[in-house]
Design a protein around this motif. Structure first.
Motif: not given
Length: 375
Positions: A93-102
């Motif tokens: 996630g190059p923009n601060y966040f990871l979704p659950e699948i990450g």
């Protein structure tokens, strides 16, 4: 070992921000690395086959509307599909966040301005960080920052073990380079400018960028200096920018400043290359890409003596205290008229900027993927 990668590309859009530029440069490069066994692109629940389409108007995918009674079922099916696709991949996630699948992936934290300068961010963005940032950090195996300064800040702020955070610097595009006056003259004429006849600030117009202090300092220059080198400001209007715009309007009426707003991407390197001076008085940055772009263009550069800017400019830029308006004005005059300093700053800036490259950024990022996947 080889690694399969998912890169989130929600920051890609026709008008690229700094994070959008970072995402795009990675998107173009990481798939070509021999250590990477395939890349998929993800955007807010959609799988993107060609991220370059996001850079053109109307290229952003739009989901079909579904009836309310199907919506929850559709979301559940999508979440299951995404988890299946993501298996065996490392998510970035190059923009601060990871979704659950990450889960277990890598995230890039560019700065902590939303926590240190919340007044410079829209309320909606603050709420999103409050909702999602802590959860993303809990899912993250490793954090990337853009500078060593930000790395130390993130380690301290999040109470992390140092080995969980790696600094990987950004870079200027090859489009930012030295150019002859004849190369840039046609583009500058569209803005009623001439080479070496103006100073430039490329920045979002918002409080932490210290544009008001820059305008006040420019107003304090001798009238002959202001007349020879009017200040051009280009960039989007950010949060709380109305008062800043009023200051620029007053300066515009007096003939020493112009706000160009967004300029086409193909014109920006030409505007840099034609400037007599580049000024970046922001007091907080995660990297500060515009000063590097200016130095790569052979333009003497002035930056705030704050956050990571001394680190990133590596001694090539003049450091100023934007809040000291009188001294700021004196230093700006020196930067415009002192030919000995200007020559030295130009040469040093080219050397520092030349040490950064997007190929290096991608290479170090891919190496990190391998280390994280190996663990």
């Amino acid at each position: 070992m080889s690694v399969k990668v998912i890169l989130s590309v929600e920051a890609l859009e026709p008008r690229l921000s700094g994070i959008g530029r970072y995402s795009w440069e990675l998107a173009q490069r990481i798939g070509a690395a021999p250590e990477v066994d395939g890349v998929r692109f993800y955007r807010n629940g959609d799988w993107i086959s060609d991220p370059s389409r996001l850079l053109v108007p109307d290229g952003i995918p739009r989901r079909h509307k579904v009836h309310r009674w199907l919506r929850n079922r559709t979301k559940a099916v999508r979440r299951l599909r995404d988890r299946v696709i993501a298996q065996g991949h490392l998510f970035h996630g190059p923009n601060y966040f990871l979704p659950e699948i990450g889960e277990g992936g890598v995230v890039t934290v560019h700065d902590l301005s939303v926590f240190h300068y919340p007044e410079t961010h829209p309320a909606e963005r603050l709420r999103y960080f409050e909702r999602e940032f802590a959860a993303s950090m809990a899912r993250t195996a490793h954090i990337i920052t853009d500078s060593a300064t930000t790395r130390a800040e993130v380690i301290n702020f999040l109470s992390l073990a140092p080995e969980r955070v790696t600094a990987i610097p950004l870079a200027a595009s090859p489009a930012f380079t030295l150019r002859e006056a004849a190369q840039i003259q046609p583009a500058l004429e569209r803005y009623a400018l001439v080479p070496q006849g103006y100073a430039l600030c490329v920045s979002t117009v918002e409080p932490r960028k210290r544009i008001p202090q820059l305008l006040q300092a420019w107003a304090g220059l001798p009238s002959s200096v202001r007349a020879r080198w009017p200040l051009m400001v280009t960039g989007g209007a950010g949060w709380l920018s109305d008062d800043i715009q009023a200051l620029m309007d007053r300066g515009a009426r007096e003939g020493w400043v112009r706000y160009l707003g967004f300029v086409p991407e193909e014109d920006l390197p030409l505007l840099y290359a034609g400037a007599a001076l580049f000024v970046y008085p922001s007091v907080y940055e995660g990297f500060g890409l515009p000063p590097v772009e200016a130095m790569a263009s052979g333009v003497p550069t002035v930056v705030a003596n704050a956050s990571c800017l001394p680190e990133v400019t590596g001694g090539a830029a003049m450091l100023v205290e934007p809040e000291d308006i009188d001294d700021f004005a004196r230093r700006l005059e020196q930067a415009l008229v002192d030919e000995e300093w200007r020559t030295s700053a130009r040469d040093a800036g080219l050397a520092i900027a030349g040490g950064y490259s997007w190929d290096r950024c991608a290479r170090e990022t891919v190496a990190l993927y391998g280390r994280v996947a190996g663990r």
